[in-house]
Every structure is written in structure tokens, then in C-alpha cells.
Design a protein around this motif. Sequence first.
Motif, PDB file in Angstrom:
ATOM      1  N   CYS A  74       0.829  -1.213   0.000  1.00 46.73           N
ATOM      2  CA  CYS A  74       0.000   0.000   0.000  1.00 46.73           C
ATOM      3  C   CYS A  74       0.862   1.261   0.000  1.00 46.73           C
ATOM      4  CB  CYS A  74      -0.962  -0.010   1.184  1.00 46.73           C
ATOM      5  SG  CYS A  74      -2.266  -1.264   1.026  1.00 46.73           S
ATOM      6  N   ARG A  94       1.960   2.061  -3.411  1.00 47.57           N
ATOM      7  CA  ARG A  94       0.943   2.611  -4.317  1.00 47.57           C
ATOM      8  C   ARG A  94       0.775   4.121  -4.156  1.00 47.57           C
ATOM      9  NH1 ARG A  94      -3.763  -1.998  -3.740  1.00 47.57           N
ATOM     10  NH2 ARG A  94      -2.588  -3.663  -4.756  1.00 47.57           N
ATOM     11  N   LEU A  95       1.327   4.675  -3.091  1.00 45.16           N
ATOM     12  CA  LEU A  95       1.238   6.125  -2.888  1.00 45.16           C
ATOM     13  C   LEU A  95       2.161   6.849  -3.861  1.00 45.16           C
ATOM     14  CD1 LEU A  95       1.409   6.412   1.017  1.00 45.16           C
ATOM     15  CD2 LEU A  95      -0.625   6.642  -0.412  1.00 45.16           C
ATOM     16  N   ASP A  96       1.824   8.105  -4.115  1.00 38.52           N
ATOM     17  CA  ASP A  96       2.742   8.985  -4.837  1.00 38.52           C
ATOM     18  C   ASP A  96       4.094   8.947  -4.112  1.00 38.52           C
ATOM     19  OD1 ASP A  96       3.828  12.019  -4.457  1.00 38.52           O
ATOM     20  OD2 ASP A  96       3.146  11.686  -6.520  1.00 38.52           O
ATOM     21  N   ASP A 115       4.540  11.362  -1.288  1.00 41.19           N
ATOM     22  CA  ASP A 115       3.696  11.047  -0.127  1.00 41.19           C
ATOM     23  C   ASP A 115       4.270   9.853   0.631  1.00 41.19           C
ATOM     24  OD1 ASP A 115       2.060  13.123  -0.778  1.00 41.19           O
ATOM     25  OD2 ASP A 115       0.492  11.893  -1.691  1.00 41.19           O
ATOM     26  N   ASN A 116       4.796   8.884  -0.099  1.00 36.30           N
ATOM     27  CA  ASN A 116       5.431   7.717   0.514  1.00 36.30           C
ATOM     28  C   ASN A 116       6.577   8.165   1.426  1.00 36.30           C
ATOM     29  OD1 ASN A 116       7.037   5.413   1.030  1.00 36.30           O
ATOM     30  ND2 ASN A 116       6.347   4.424  -0.842  1.00 36.30           N
ATOM     31  N   ARG A 136      -1.318  16.765   2.905  1.00 34.57           N
ATOM     32  CA  ARG A 136      -0.804  15.653   2.104  1.00 34.57           C
ATOM     33  C   ARG A 136      -0.719  14.381   2.943  1.00 34.57           C
ATOM     34  NH1 ARG A 136       4.254  17.141  -1.491  1.00 34.57           N
ATOM     35  NH2 ARG A 136       3.922  14.956  -1.996  1.00 34.57           N
ATOM     36  N   ALA A 166      -2.782  11.000   2.331  1.00 37.21           N
ATOM     37  CA  ALA A 166      -2.023   9.755   2.145  1.00 37.21           C
ATOM     38  C   ALA A 166      -2.484   8.698   3.151  1.00 37.21           C
ATOM     39  CB  ALA A 166      -0.529  10.021   2.285  1.00 37.21           C
ATOM     40  N   LYS A 193      -5.710   7.189   1.962  1.00 40.33           N
ATOM     41  CA  LYS A 193      -5.472   6.226   0.880  1.00 40.33           C
ATOM     42  C   LYS A 193      -4.917   4.922   1.436  1.00 40.33           C
ATOM     43  CE  LYS A 193      -4.412   9.659  -2.686  1.00 40.33           C
ATOM     44  NZ  LYS A 193      -3.340  10.268  -3.475  1.00 40.33           N
ATOM     45  N   LEU A 194      -4.015   5.030   2.423  1.00 37.02           N
ATOM     46  CA  LEU A 194      -3.454   3.831   3.035  1.00 37.02           C
ATOM     47  C   LEU A 194      -4.544   3.011   3.714  1.00 37.02           C
ATOM     48  CD1 LEU A 194      -0.073   4.671   4.827  1.00 37.02           C
ATOM     49  CD2 LEU A 194      -0.464   3.038   2.997  1.00 37.02           C
ATOM     50  N   CYS A 250      -6.654   1.275   1.165  1.00 40.48           N
ATOM     51  CA  CYS A 250      -5.903   0.163   0.565  1.00 40.48           C
ATOM     52  C   CYS A 250      -5.839  -1.022   1.526  1.00 40.48           C
ATOM     53  CB  CYS A 250      -4.507   0.636   0.174  1.00 40.48           C
ATOM     54  SG  CYS A 250      -3.440  -0.664  -0.480  1.00 40.48           S
TER      55      CYS A 250
END
Length: 198
Positions: free
Chosen positions: A145, A148-150, A153-154, A184, A188, A191-192, A195
Motif C-alpha cells: 500500500c 501505491r502512494l505517490d 507522499d510515501n 498531504r 495519504a 489512501k493507506l 488500501c
Amino acid sequence: MNEFTHRPEAPTPSDKTGQARARLVEGLQRVAAGDRAALRDVYSATSAKLFGVCLRILPDRQEAEDALQEAYLTVWRNADRFDAERASPITWLVALTRNKALDRLRGRKALPLEPIDLANEVPDTADAADFAMERDQEGARLGVCLGRLDSQDNVLIRAAFFEGSSYSELATRASQPLGTIKSRIRRALLKLRECLSQ
């Protein structure tokens, strides 16, 4: 304002780093002079990073907090030993903190040894195999996961949650407003979570 009016340029990341370094140098000099408010300022600016150093050496949070406290006590007593010509303030603080954490690690008392005959009576505290597999799978899912982040952002998530960097440190590093960094990271994390719930 006409087209010939000079507009001051925005500070570059190296300018901001230089300013942060100068503030820390000044703060440590004030601490050396016995200024308690300066110690609070130094703590505010560096505690997240230094706590991360302690946690990497001492995974037990309480021990890491104790090592951090000892480090700042040493800063209070020995700030006059800091020499800005020989080291950057953060390098000096990290080295001092690392030494305190290592001292605690080395200072742990060895457990008293019992006769080998008593080994059968010792309970097995290892995680059950199914729990260990589940934990490893969760770690692998988290890695997927995060991937899969930008990429930026990761990096922000890893720095904030695995390295102990504060949001303000991240904003300085990225040369972005603090509010932008917080937004941000919040997006993020959403999104995590999404996921990981799949």
C-alpha cells in the motif's frame, strides 16, 4: 509596484537549513549561559528527531523516553562543550543522544541464570505461528500500500511515522507550507487506510 521594482527571492531550502542551524547554535550558546527558555526552544526544535534516534536503539518506548530525558539533561549541563566550528548542532545532539541510548542498552542488568533443569518450566512466550504469519502478511500489505502512494507522499509517511520527523521538519525539508504537508499526510493516510481495508 512597477516591473523594475526588485522583489525579494523566496528563501531556498539551503537558506532555511542555514537559518535553522544558526538558531540551534544560538540556542545552545544560550543554554550554556544557563537560559532555561533556550533549552525549551532547543527541545522543541529537536525532540522529535532525537526521540526517533532513541527508538531505533531502544524499541521500548519508556526506555527511549528515559534516554531522551537523560540526553537533554546532558545538554543542559554540557552545552558549553558544543563547538560550532567542529560540528553542526544537530550532529552534536544526535551523537550525544545516541550515546545515552547506547549507555542504557549496555547498562541493562543481565538476567539471573537459573539451572538448565528448570528450562522445561519456562513458558513459551513466542507468538503463535498463525499470529506471526498474520503479522508478517499485514507488514507485507502495508509495504504494498505504501508503494501505491505517490513517491513524495510515501517519503512523507515514512519520515513522519517510521523516522519520527515532525510535520514542521518535513515542511522545511520539502520547502512547502506546514498546512500543505499536513493535508498531504492526511490524504495519504486515508489512501493507506482504504488500501489496507481491501
